[in-house]
Design a protein around this motif. Structure first.
Motif, PDB file in Angstrom:
ATOM      1  N   PRO A 188      23.161   6.034   0.090  1.00 19.64           N
ATOM      2  CA  PRO A 188      21.902   6.695   0.464  1.00 19.64           C
ATOM      3  C   PRO A 188      22.196   7.829   1.442  1.00 19.64           C
ATOM      4  O   PRO A 188      23.270   7.852   2.049  1.00 19.64           O
ATOM      5  N   VAL A 189      21.247   8.760   1.604  1.00 22.89           N
ATOM      6  CA  VAL A 189      21.454   9.890   2.525  1.00 22.89           C
ATOM      7  C   VAL A 189      21.627   9.364   3.953  1.00 22.89           C
ATOM      8  O   VAL A 189      22.496   9.806   4.688  1.00 22.89           O
ATOM      9  N   LEU A 190      20.789   8.403   4.322  1.00 18.98           N
ATOM     10  CA  LEU A 190      20.892   7.782   5.649  1.00 18.98           C
ATOM     11  C   LEU A 190      21.070   6.271   5.497  1.00 18.98           C
ATOM     12  O   LEU A 190      20.641   5.688   4.503  1.00 18.98           O
ATOM     13  N   THR A 191      21.683   5.649   6.500  1.00 14.61           N
ATOM     14  CA  THR A 191      21.807   4.192   6.490  1.00 14.61           C
ATOM     15  C   THR A 191      20.485   3.577   6.959  1.00 14.61           C
ATOM     16  O   THR A 191      19.628   4.279   7.505  1.00 14.61           O
ATOM     17  N   ALA A 192      20.368   2.263   6.769  1.00 16.64           N
ATOM     18  CA  ALA A 192      19.150   1.567   7.214  1.00 16.64           C
ATOM     19  C   ALA A 192      18.935   1.782   8.717  1.00 16.64           C
ATOM     20  O   ALA A 192      17.807   2.026   9.165  1.00 16.64           O
ATOM     21  N   GLU A 193      20.010   1.715   9.496  1.00 17.36           N
ATOM     22  CA  GLU A 193      19.910   1.906  10.954  1.00 17.36           C
ATOM     23  C   GLU A 193      19.398   3.312  11.269  1.00 17.36           C
ATOM     24  O   GLU A 193      18.547   3.494  12.143  1.00 17.36           O
TER      25      GLU A 193
ATOM     26  N   GLY B 237       0.844  -1.203   0.000  1.00 13.39           N
ATOM     27  CA  GLY B 237       0.000   0.000   0.000  1.00 13.39           C
ATOM     28  C   GLY B 237       0.868   1.236   0.000  1.00 13.39           C
ATOM     29  O   GLY B 237       1.739   1.372  -0.848  1.00 13.39           O
ATOM     30  N   ASP B 238       0.684   2.128   0.981  1.00 15.98           N
ATOM     31  CA  ASP B 238       1.533   3.318   1.041  1.00 15.98           C
ATOM     32  C   ASP B 238       2.504   3.228   2.213  1.00 15.98           C
ATOM     33  O   ASP B 238       2.829   4.220   2.847  1.00 15.98           O
ATOM     34  N   ALA B 239       2.985   1.998   2.481  1.00 17.42           N
ATOM     35  CA  ALA B 239       3.867   1.805   3.638  1.00 17.42           C
ATOM     36  C   ALA B 239       4.935   0.743   3.365  1.00 17.42           C
ATOM     37  O   ALA B 239       4.818  -0.047   2.432  1.00 17.42           O
ATOM     38  N   ILE B 240       5.988   0.770   4.175  1.00 15.25           N
ATOM     39  CA  ILE B 240       6.938  -0.345   4.245  1.00 15.25           C
ATOM     40  C   ILE B 240       6.766  -0.904   5.655  1.00 15.25           C
ATOM     41  O   ILE B 240       7.368  -0.400   6.610  1.00 15.25           O
ATOM     42  N   PRO B 241       5.888  -1.920   5.810  1.00 14.19           N
ATOM     43  CA  PRO B 241       5.530  -2.369   7.172  1.00 14.19           C
ATOM     44  C   PRO B 241       6.712  -2.942   7.954  1.00 14.19           C
ATOM     45  O   PRO B 241       6.804  -2.724   9.162  1.00 14.19           O
ATOM     46  N   ALA B 242       7.623  -3.664   7.271  1.00  9.72           N
ATOM     47  CA  ALA B 242       8.710  -4.325   8.001  1.00  9.72           C
ATOM     48  C   ALA B 242       9.902  -3.389   8.173  1.00  9.72           C
ATOM     49  O   ALA B 242      10.252  -2.639   7.253  1.00  9.72           O
ATOM     50  N   ALA B 243      10.533  -3.455   9.344  1.00 10.40           N
ATOM     51  CA  ALA B 243      11.736  -2.653   9.599  1.00 10.40           C
ATOM     52  C   ALA B 243      12.856  -3.072   8.650  1.00 10.40           C
ATOM     53  O   ALA B 243      12.888  -4.206   8.176  1.00 10.40           O
ATOM     54  N   LEU B 244      13.789  -2.132   8.355  1.00 10.82           N
ATOM     55  CA  LEU B 244      14.910  -2.434   7.461  1.00 10.82           C
ATOM     56  C   LEU B 244      16.006  -3.202   8.186  1.00 10.82           C
ATOM     57  O   LEU B 244      16.876  -3.792   7.563  1.00 10.82           O
ATOM     58  N   THR B 245      15.981  -3.158   9.519  1.00 13.86           N
ATOM     59  CA  THR B 245      17.031  -3.808  10.313  1.00 13.86           C
ATOM     60  C   THR B 245      16.398  -4.757  11.321  1.00 13.86           C
ATOM     61  O   THR B 245      15.205  -4.649  11.617  1.00 13.86           O
ATOM     62  N   GLU B 246      17.245  -5.649  11.872  1.00 15.75           N
ATOM     63  CA  GLU B 246      16.749  -6.597  12.875  1.00 15.75           C
ATOM     64  C   GLU B 246      16.588  -5.898  14.213  1.00 15.75           C
ATOM     65  O   GLU B 246      15.622  -6.116  14.927  1.00 15.75           O
ATOM     66  N   THR B 247      17.568  -5.015  14.534  1.00 16.88           N
ATOM     67  CA  THR B 247      17.486  -4.298  15.810  1.00 16.88           C
ATOM     68  C   THR B 247      16.567  -3.088  15.674  1.00 16.88           C
ATOM     69  O   THR B 247      16.574  -2.420  14.644  1.00 16.88           O
ATOM     70  N   ALA B 248      15.803  -2.850  16.715  1.00 16.40           N
ATOM     71  CA  ALA B 248      14.839  -1.748  16.684  1.00 16.40           C
ATOM     72  C   ALA B 248      15.554  -0.402  16.662  1.00 16.40           C
ATOM     73  O   ALA B 248      16.674  -0.264  17.168  1.00 16.40           O
ATOM     74  N   GLY B 249      14.915   0.597  16.064  1.00 15.26           N
ATOM     75  CA  GLY B 249      15.479   1.942  16.012  1.00 15.26           C
ATOM     76  C   GLY B 249      15.496   2.593  17.378  1.00 15.26           C
ATOM     77  O   GLY B 249      14.740   2.204  18.274  1.00 15.26           O
TER      78      GLY B 249
END
Lengths: 161, 254
Positions: A142-147, A44-56
């Motif tokens: 990228p401007v920012l890393t996944a973390e 839809g209009d989201a990326i539901p899963a986090a890009l990393t295993e550890t939480a932000g």
């Protein structure tokens, strides 16, 4: 005394050369790995899963937003950051962002907002393809890393009305 | 209904089109009173130091030909009046537009038999500022000739193209978001009425190309080399976009 052209020394030189080539390949692979973007899935209009295993980490996320060499978000946005005197007026106020958007929606809006609005002023923070004349120092990055994306998502989600 | 509405729509369109040029604002128009006062007073405008230096260079013989600018062009107050307002201009031999700095250097190499002055050097800025000063108050009137159209199209395309890691076009800020705050800075419409400008941030005089490079670096884009065809095309498009606006070089800007 061994002659320079002896079998032993030739073997050793071959071994050294091989080791050097292997080291080079390994470092190239490491570079590629560190610059390769993590895969993500848009629903839809989201990326539901986090890009990393550890939480932000929300505290780190707040600092990234304020840092002009990282997020530089306040060049365009305003938000609940009393210590920053100069805030932009090009983009919506970030106050209450966590009430308006889910984590997944915030993630897509950071990763690549042009997927939602091709004309948007908002840069894509996690994208390296389809860009023009990127300066040498930033090419392929990228401007920012996944973390860092996850840190910013964690902080923005915590901004509730 | 339709026959009643149609003239109204046509009228509204005409009014909108007629109003469009009046919405243009130069950097001077949006500047604070201190900056305006500094620009207007020759003794307070730091750019005037370059103008005076340029006036000296204008009369000084140089190069293997031992000729000064004045030897050919005479009194700049007469002969250079309105010239800067027409640059970049088409060079028939090279079949491409040259900006004012390139034109000055062309004169040096061809007629004075002197080395070209380096981009952003004090002497090139000085001669450019002195020539540009003679167009103060005069409207920008770059040529609209047929051979310049491809360069205008290129300039427009570059102005509207997203670039750099931050993926923004000139147009997104200077057409769509002028008047808003980019952190502490008011976004201008980007009209090149006053170049070379004395920019307080630089503490120096600088060219339009230097200013364009600043913006591009900010977008994390690879800036155009000085004198690159793209840079000249962009300069030309910006001048066309500011057609009719009065020149105010050397301008003072934040």
């Amino acid at each position: 005394m061994r002659k320079p052209g002896s079998r032993r020394s030739r073997q050793r030189r071959l071994g050294d050369a091989l080791a050097a080539v292997l080291a080079l390949l390994a470092s190239a692979a490491a570079d590629a790995q560190c610059e390769e973007l993590r895969p993500f899935k848009i629903v839809g209009d989201a990326i539901p899963a986090a890009l990393t295993e550890t939480a932000g980490d929300a505290t780190r996320g707040r600092a990234i937003i304020l840092d002009r060499r990282l997020g530089a978000c306040l060049l365009c946005h305003t938000g609940p950051f009393p210590e920053e005197k100069f805030q932009g007026t090009l983009a919506p106020d970030l106050t209450g962002a966590g009430s308006r958007w889910s984590e997944g929606e915030l993630r897509l809006r950071l990763v690549d907002p042009t997927r939602l609005n091709p004309q948007t002023t908002m840069p894509a923070y996690y994208r390296v393809e389809g860009l023009t004349r990127v300066a040498q120092a930033w090419r392929g990055k990228p401007v920012l890393t996944a973390e860092q994306i996850e840190d910013v998502v964690a902080f923005l989600s915590s901004l509730r009305d | 209904m339709n026959f009643l509405l149609r003239p109204l729509v046509a009228l509204a369109t005409t009014i909108a089109l007629a109003a469009a040029p009046d919405e243009r604002r130069s950097g001077y128009d949006i500047a604070g009173p201190e900056i305006r006062a500094m620009q207007d007073d020759d003794t307070a405008n730091p750019g005037n130091l370059w103008v005076l230096q340029g006036e000296t260079l204008w009369g000084k013989p140089t190069g293997a030909a031992d000729r000064s600018c004045a030897d050919c062009h005479g009194d700049a107050q007469m002969t250079m009046k309105g010239v800067a307002a027409r640059y970049p201009a088409f060079d028939a031999v090279l079949a491409r537009p040259l900006d004012l700095e390139q034109r000055i250097n062309q004169c040096r190499t061809e007629h004075q038999k002197a080395e070209p002055l380096a981009w952003e050097s004090e002497d090139l800025l000085a001669v450019t500022a002195f020539v540009a000063r003679q167009s103060r108050g005069l409207p920008i009137t770059v040529s609209a000739s047929l051979e310049l159209r491809p360069f205008l199209a290129l300039g427009k395309q570059l102005f509207e193209q997203r670039e750099g890691q931050l993926n923004l076009s000139c147009s997104q800020c200077h057409d769509d978001n002028w008047g808003k705050q980019l952190a502490g800075n008011l976004i201008p419409q980007g009209h090149p009425t006053g170049y070379p400008i004395y920019r307080l941030q630089w503490q120096s005089l600088g060219s339009l190309q230097r200013r364009l490079r600043n913006c591009m670096t900010g977008l994390r884009a690879e800036p155009f080399e000085y004198g690159a065809p793209q840079a000249i095309a962009l300069e030309f498009y910006l001048m066309e976009r500011a057609r009719g606006m009065p020149m105010d070089a050397p301008a003072v800007r934040p």
